[in-house]
Design a protein around this motif. Structure first.
Motif, PDB file in Angstrom:
ATOM      1  N   ARG A 198       0.843  -1.207   0.000  1.00 37.34           N
ATOM      2  CA  ARG A 198       0.000   0.000   0.000  1.00 37.34           C
ATOM      3  C   ARG A 198       0.876   1.255   0.000  1.00 37.34           C
ATOM      4  NH1 ARG A 198      -3.161  -3.858  -0.905  1.00 37.34           N
ATOM      5  NH2 ARG A 198      -4.491  -4.697   0.720  1.00 37.34           N
ATOM      6  N   ARG A 199       0.243   2.367  -0.348  1.00 27.40           N
ATOM      7  CA  ARG A 199       0.903   3.676  -0.286  1.00 27.40           C
ATOM      8  C   ARG A 199       0.458   4.317   1.020  1.00 27.40           C
ATOM      9  NH1 ARG A 199      -1.034   8.283  -3.125  1.00 27.40           N
ATOM     10  NH2 ARG A 199      -2.775   6.937  -3.687  1.00 27.40           N
ATOM     11  N   MET A 200       1.403   4.719   1.854  1.00 26.68           N
ATOM     12  CA  MET A 200       1.018   5.245   3.182  1.00 26.68           C
ATOM     13  C   MET A 200       0.985   6.770   3.161  1.00 26.68           C
ATOM     14  SD  MET A 200       0.451   2.521   4.859  1.00 26.68           S
ATOM     15  CE  MET A 200       0.073   3.192   6.475  1.00 26.68           C
ATOM     16  N   TYR A 201      -0.037   7.320   3.783  1.00 27.51           N
ATOM     17  CA  TYR A 201      -0.059   8.761   4.045  1.00 27.51           C
ATOM     18  C   TYR A 201      -0.260   8.890   5.543  1.00 27.51           C
ATOM     19  CZ  TYR A 201      -0.970  13.698   3.699  1.00 27.51           C
ATOM     20  OH  TYR A 201      -0.886  15.054   3.862  1.00 27.51           O
ATOM     21  N   GLY A 202       0.830   9.174   6.273  1.00 24.45           N
ATOM     22  CA  GLY A 202       0.751   9.127   7.734  1.00 24.45           C
ATOM     23  C   GLY A 202       0.331   7.729   8.146  1.00 24.45           C
ATOM     24  N   PRO A 203      -0.665   7.617   9.044  1.00 26.12           N
ATOM     25  CA  PRO A 203      -1.084   6.285   9.505  1.00 26.12           C
ATOM     26  C   PRO A 203      -2.156   5.636   8.635  1.00 26.12           C
ATOM     27  CG  PRO A 203      -2.187   7.992  10.766  1.00 26.12           C
ATOM     28  CD  PRO A 203      -1.349   8.711   9.746  1.00 26.12           C
ATOM     29  N   THR A 204      -2.440   6.259   7.473  1.00 30.71           N
ATOM     30  CA  THR A 204      -3.542   5.767   6.644  1.00 30.71           C
ATOM     31  C   THR A 204      -3.002   5.157   5.355  1.00 30.71           C
ATOM     32  OG1 THR A 204      -4.815   7.601   7.520  1.00 30.71           O
ATOM     33  CG2 THR A 204      -5.762   6.453   5.643  1.00 30.71           C
ATOM     34  N   ALA A 205      -3.558   4.002   4.968  1.00 31.90           N
ATOM     35  CA  ALA A 205      -3.079   3.317   3.764  1.00 31.90           C
ATOM     36  C   ALA A 205      -3.981   3.627   2.572  1.00 31.90           C
ATOM     37  CB  ALA A 205      -3.055   1.817   4.011  1.00 31.90           C
ATOM     38  N   TYR A 206      -3.363   3.821   1.423  1.00 30.07           N
ATOM     39  CA  TYR A 206      -4.097   4.039   0.171  1.00 30.07           C
ATOM     40  C   TYR A 206      -3.641   2.985  -0.850  1.00 30.07           C
ATOM     41  CZ  TYR A 206      -5.587   8.502   2.067  1.00 30.07           C
ATOM     42  OH  TYR A 206      -6.160   9.462   2.843  1.00 30.07           O
ATOM     43  N   PRO A 207      -4.448   2.725  -1.877  1.00 31.58           N
ATOM     44  CA  PRO A 207      -4.016   1.749  -2.881  1.00 31.58           C
ATOM     45  C   PRO A 207      -2.723   2.194  -3.562  1.00 31.58           C
ATOM     46  CG  PRO A 207      -6.338   2.297  -3.157  1.00 31.58           C
ATOM     47  CD  PRO A 207      -5.791   3.250  -2.149  1.00 31.58           C
ATOM     48  N   SER A 208      -1.906   1.242  -3.909  1.00 27.63           N
ATOM     49  CA  SER A 208      -0.656   1.548  -4.603  1.00 27.63           C
ATOM     50  C   SER A 208      -0.963   2.180  -5.962  1.00 27.63           C
ATOM     51  CB  SER A 208       0.103   0.235  -4.803  1.00 27.63           C
ATOM     52  OG  SER A 208       1.077   0.409  -5.785  1.00 27.63           O
TER      53      SER A 208
END
Ligand code: HEM
Length: 378
Positions: free
Chosen positions: A357-367
């Motif tokens: 996953r792509r992380m933004y702070g503690p939140t994961a987003y789809p790659s």
């Protein structure tokens, strides 16, 4: 709001299933099929295509067949949440004085409010429908065939019958709340599942065989009966595993309404926000079974636990009386979408590796990494 959804959408999942599939077919045709010819095609950042595909049936069920065919409507459904989340990414400079102060200043002063553009677009299309429906109802009376969608349900629930007295702002705001809850969450889950599958092409054949079998139940237009969803056991397990490993570090923000002390002495003071440290749930062998960190796509097949089932070991949809009421709708959408993709295509990652996953702070987003999509040789 949850009550409205439960009464008017989630009780009618079976009824909406055909429309959901038709919309998914046409959107997949538009955004994927039309770009894949005889050679394999690389798609970068699939999330942005998937959010359009997911938005199409949601727009259909929320505001009706007619308006949902409009590209501007689908774009608003797709972009509303991500435009709004730009606000979350603004550094909390003034939080020292008051939580969220900078955002409040930006929004209330009108300097930056990404919701307004989408609200105006929605109002334009809702107005069109409300006028048409009220006029037709007045003209045809009891013989008028009411459209079946969330907008009509709200019109009737709120007794809207006077064209000169319709509060379009309030109608649009209600629908925007539903968009906020439904589109990004479902698209995230769907894009992650697609990337997880592309990352592990070794499971494709098994899933393909299951979908082939399920597809025997389809009608001449390729539409499945609602009950066919229950026969996608391996796909369902794959999706649950992908959701289980969504990858957030912290999730499920909740406000503490009154001081609370746990039996171990841990205190939660009123007005604080608590978040769950996700690894405590998903990396615990007692809760997940052996090898909780590894992606095992068929780990849920024999457990009789479908992807939408909530519990102490699966909190992605929250829990208790406020658990997500849209989870069945979301999982059905993801299953119908992946069913078609698996039948038509072979997919793998452009890198040939497992993409996380792509992380933004503690939140994961789809790659955002590339996925290669290639027509299946039958
Ligand atoms: C994979 C997709 C989805 C995920 C991961 C998700 C996740 C969540 C979570 C974590 C909550 C908060 C639960 C809590 O506070 O305990 C929630 C609430 C909610 N969700 Fe979803 N959701 C998804 C799809 C949807 C869809 C498609 C809809 C509508 C069609 C929807 C409508 C709602 C509503 C109305 C609430 C508020 C419930 C309440 O406060 O009682 N969600 N969702």
């Amino acid at each position: 709001m949850p009550k409205l959804l439960k009464e008017h959408i989630f009780c009618k999942l079976n009824f909406y299933s055909e429309r959901m599939q038709k919309c998914l077919h046409s959107a997949t045709q538009k955004y994927i099929d039309s770009n894949v010819h005889d050679d394999p095609k690389v798609f970068d950042n699939m999330y942005f295509l998937i959010i359009k595909i997911i938005s199409t049936p949601v727009a259909n069920v929320f505001i009706g067949e007619e308006e949902s065919k409009n590209e501007e409507v689908v774009t608003t459904f797709a972009e509303f949440t991500s435009d709004l989340s730009a606000l979350i990414k603004i550094p909390p400079f003034l939080n020292f004085f008051y939580p969220g102060l900078l955002n409040r200043i930006l929004v209330s002063s009108g300097l930056y409010n990404p919701a307004i553009k989408h609200r105006n677009i929605l109002i334009k299309y809702i107005k069109n429908q409300v006028c048409k429906r009220l006029q037709e109802k007045a003209k045809y009376g009891d013989s008028w065939k009411r459209p079946d969608d969330l907008l009509q349900d709200i019109i009737e629930q709120e007794d809207i019958d006077d064209l000169n007295n319709v509060n379009y702002l309030s109608l649009a705001d209600k629908l925007l709340l539903f968009l906020f809850a439904s589109i990004h969450t479902t698209s995230n889950g769907c894009a992650n599942a697609l990337m997880d599958l592309a990352s592990r092409p070794q499971y494709m054949q098994e899933l393909y065989e299951e979908q082939l079998e399920v597809h025997k139940e389809a009608d001449e237009n390729g539409l499945l009966p609602f009950e066919a969803l229950d026969n996608m056991k391996k796909l369902d397990s794959f999706i649950r595993e992908s959701l289980r490993l969504t990858g957030h570090i912290l999730a499920l923000d909740h406000s503490v309404l009154k001081d609370y002390t746990f039996s171990n002495g841990l205190q939660l003071p009123k007005d604080h926000t608590v978040k769950i440290y996700v690894d405590d749930i998903y990396q615990d062998e007692l809760l997940q079974g052996p090898n909780p960190k590894s992606f095992e796509p068929f780990r849920h097949v024999d457990t009789n636990v479908p992807a939408s089932k909530i519990g102490k070991n699966f909190m992605l949809f929250g829990g208790g009386k406020h658990a997500c009421p849209g989870r069945h709708f979301a999982i059905n959408e993801i299953k119908f979408f992946l069913h078609n993709i698996i039948l038509k295509y072979n997919i793998c990652t452009k890198s040939g590796k497992i993409e996380g996953r792509r992380m933004y702070g503690p939140t994961a987003y789809p790659s955002s990494s590339g996925i290669i999509i290639e027509k299946r040789v039958k």
